[in-house]
Enzyme design. Structure first.
Site, mmCIF file in Angstrom:
data_model
loop_
_atom_site.group_PDB
_atom_site.id
_atom_site.type_symbol
_atom_site.label_atom_id
_atom_site.label_comp_id
_atom_site.label_asym_id
_atom_site.label_seq_id
_atom_site.Cartn_x
_atom_site.Cartn_y
_atom_site.Cartn_z
ATOM 1 N N PHE A 1 1.868 1.631 5.484
ATOM 2 C CA PHE A 1 2.034 1.655 4.022
ATOM 3 C C PHE A 1 3.460 1.971 3.581
ATOM 4 O O PHE A 1 3.763 1.949 2.406
ATOM 5 C CB PHE A 1 1.016 2.570 3.333
ATOM 6 C CG PHE A 1 0.718 3.905 3.984
ATOM 7 C CD1 PHE A 1 1.725 4.760 4.366
ATOM 8 C CD2 PHE A 1 -0.608 4.295 4.159
ATOM 9 C CE1 PHE A 1 1.437 6.005 4.930
ATOM 10 C CE2 PHE A 1 -0.903 5.541 4.731
ATOM 11 C CZ PHE A 1 0.127 6.394 5.121
ATOM 12 N N HIS B 1 -1.921 14.074 1.227
ATOM 13 C CA HIS B 1 -1.699 15.441 1.741
ATOM 14 C C HIS B 1 -1.028 15.450 3.120
ATOM 15 O O HIS B 1 -0.616 16.487 3.595
ATOM 16 C CB HIS B 1 -2.991 16.274 1.719
ATOM 17 C CG HIS B 1 -3.994 15.947 2.783
ATOM 18 N ND1 HIS B 1 -5.082 16.768 3.043
ATOM 19 C CD2 HIS B 1 -4.105 14.916 3.655
ATOM 20 C CE1 HIS B 1 -5.786 16.250 4.027
ATOM 21 N NE2 HIS B 1 -5.227 15.130 4.410
ATOM 22 N N GLY C 1 -1.164 -2.363 9.555
ATOM 23 C CA GLY C 1 0.177 -2.294 8.973
ATOM 24 C C GLY C 1 0.496 -0.878 8.551
ATOM 25 O O GLY C 1 -0.360 0.007 8.603
ATOM 26 N N ASP D 1 -4.605 0.103 7.589
ATOM 27 C CA ASP D 1 -4.243 1.292 8.375
ATOM 28 C C ASP D 1 -3.426 0.837 9.587
ATOM 29 O O ASP D 1 -3.334 -0.368 9.885
ATOM 30 C CB ASP D 1 -5.524 2.041 8.836
ATOM 31 C CG ASP D 1 -5.288 3.534 9.069
ATOM 32 O OD1 ASP D 1 -4.286 3.874 9.715
ATOM 33 O OD2 ASP D 1 -6.109 4.333 8.621
#
Ligand SMILES: C[S@@+](CC[C@H](N)C(=O)[O-])C[C@H]1O[C@@H](n2cnc3c(N)ncnc32)[C@H](O)[C@@H]1O
Length: 366
Positions: free
Chosen positions: A257, A275, A255, A229
Site C-alpha cells: 500500500f 496502528h 502489493g 496485501d
C-alpha cells in the site's frame, strides 16, 4: 459446498456495556480494599499464567484432549515432555479453569481450554503468536523500546517488522492466522454494525487471509470485494473465498500500500492497519487510497480510540505491543485520527462504536 457462517450470539450492546461496567467497578473495589502490595503482586505475576497458556498451545495439549480426558503419562509421551513438570504446568492452568484435573493425574478440556483447540474456531493462533517465543522476546526488550522509541525487532533482528515476517514464512502464517482468530471473535459485530450494504465495491486494505471481507460479501450478495496485501500474507486467501462461496465476487491482489492501491472502489476498509505505522506512513497509505478511491467513496478505519482518562483500556495495552513490534505504530486518540485524515485529504465524518474495543472511524473526501 460453501460454509455457512455461524455468527456467535452476543447479548445486546447495552448488556455488554453494563456487564463490563459492573466488572470494572468490582475490580476497582477489589484493588482498593486489598493491601496494595498484594494487588500489585497480582498484576506483576500475571505473566506466569500468560506464558503457561502459550506453552500449552505450543504443546497442542487441547488437541490431544479432543477425544476425552487423558493421563499425564499419555500427554507427556505425545508432547515429548517429562511427566512431572508437565503435570505442574497443567495443574497451574487447571487452577484457573483452563483444563481440569478429573482424577489423579488425568486432564480434560474445559470450555476455556476449547478455545485452544486447532480443529474449530479458536484463539489458538492468537495465543501462539502473542505468547510464543518470538513475541516473548520482543516484550523482553520493552525497556529498550521505552528508552529509545526503537522497536524490539529492529534491535534483535536488525530489520523492519514486516520484513522480518516476510523472511520467516512460518511466523507470517501464524501471524496472519492470529489476526483471523481475533477477527472471527469480533466479526458478528463488525459485519452488522456498519452499513456495508451501501457499497458496491470494497477493498480490504491489508486484509490478510480475507475472513472479514468474506463475511461482508457473504452477508451482502451484491458487493464485490478485493483483499489487498503483501504476497506472503495472501497465501490461502483464495481458499477462504472458496470456503464461503464468494470466489466469483472476490479477488486477492498482492502489493504494497505504499506503492499502489486497487482503484475505483467506493469502500476502503483498513482494520488494524494504521496502528502498525507512524503518522507519516499513515498519511502515505491514506493519500494513496484518496487518489484511487471513487469520487463518492468512503474510508472505513477500524481501530481502538484512546481516551484521555485513567480507565482500563484494551487500546492502552495493545499500544505497548505496537511499541515493541512496529516502527512508529501506535493506538491513537480521535484528535490524532482527525489530523492524519486531514493531511491525507479526508474529513473524519463519524465514529461508530460497537461491542468490540474497536470503533469504525469513517472518512470522506474533503
Ligand atoms: C495487524 S495485521 C491486520 C490484518 C487484518 N486487517 C485483520 O485485522 O485481521 C496488518 C496487515 O497489514 C499487512 N501489511 C503490512 N505491510 C503491508 C504493505 N506494505 N502493503 C500491504 N499490506 C501490508 C500485513 O500483511 C497484515 O495482513
Amino acid at each position: 459446498m460453501a460454509e455457512e457462517i455461524n455468527f456467535p450470539k452476543l447479548p445486546p450492546l447495552f448488556v455488554i456495556r453494563a456487564t463490563a461496567g459492573v466488572r470494572a467497578f468490582l475490580k476497582r473495589l477489589h484493588n482498593r480494599i486489598f493491601p496494595q502490595q498484594f494487588v500489585l503482586m497480582e498484576y506483576a505475576t500475571a505473566f506466569w499464567i500468560s506464558r503457561a497458556i502459550g506453552v500449552a498451545a505450543e504443546l497442542n495439549i487441547a488437541d490431544l484432549l479432543i477425544d476425552g480426558e487423558k493421563s499425564i503419562s499419555y500427554l507427556a509421551e505425545k508432547t515429548d515432555c517429562k511427566e512431572e513438570p508437565l503435570y505442574r504446568l497443567l495443574r497451574a492452568l487447571a487452577s484457573e479453569g483452563i483444563f481440569k484435573e478429573t482424577k489423579n493425574h488425568h486432564f480434560a478440556l474445559t470450555k476455556m481450554a476449547d478455545a485452544l483447540r486447532g480443529d474449530q474456531k479458536s484463539m489458538k493462533y492468537f495465543v501462539l503468536h502473542h505468547l510464543g517465543q518470538h513475541n516473548w522476546e520482543l516484550f523482553g526488550e520493552l525497556k529498550h523500546s521505552v528508552k529509545t522509541g526503537e522497536n524490539a525487532i529492529k534491535k534483535l533482528h536488525d530489520c523492519e517488522p514486516f520484513e522480518y515476517l516476510q523472511s520467516h514464512p512460518d511466523n507470517y502464517k501464524i501471524f496472519s492466522q492470529a489476526m483471523t482468530d481475533a477477527s472471527e471473535m469480533a466479526v458478528v459485530t463488525l459485519v452488522n454494525d456498519y452499513p456495508f450494504s451501501n457499497f458496491k465495491k470494497i477493498v480490504d486494505v491489508g486484509g490478510g487471509h480475507g475472513f472479514l471481507i468474506s463475511c461482508i460479501l457473504h452477508q451482502n450478495k451484491n458487493i464485490e470485494g478485493k483483499v489487498f496485501d503483501l504476497a506472503e500474507a495472501i497465501v490461502g486467501t483464495q481458499n477462504t473465498f472458496k470456503k464461503f462461496g464468494i470466489e466469483n465476487r472476490a479477488e486477492a491482489i498482492p502489493g504494497s500500500f505504499f506503492e499502489t492501491i486497487p482503484c475505483g472502489a467506493d469502500g476502503y476498509i483498513l482494520k488494524n492497519i494504521l496502528h502498525d505505522w507512524s503518522d507519516e506512513d499513515c498519511v502515505k497509505i491514506l493519500s494513496n487510497i484518496h487518489s484511487n478511491m471513487a469520487d463518492d467513496g468512503k474510508l472505513v478505519v477500524i481501530e481502538t480510540i484512546i481516551k484521555k482518562d485513567n480507565k482500563p483500556s484494551f487500546g492502552k495495552m495493545i499500544d505497548l505491543q505496537m511499541l515493541v513490534g512496529t516502527t512508529g505504530g501506535k493506538e491513537r486518540t480521535l484528535d490524532e485520527y482527525t489530523q492524519i485524515f486531514n493531511l491525507a485529504g479526508f474529513k473524519l465524518n463519524r465514529v461508530i462504536p460497537n461491542a468490540t474495543p474497536f470503533s469504525f472511524i469513517e472518512g470522506i473526501r474533503k
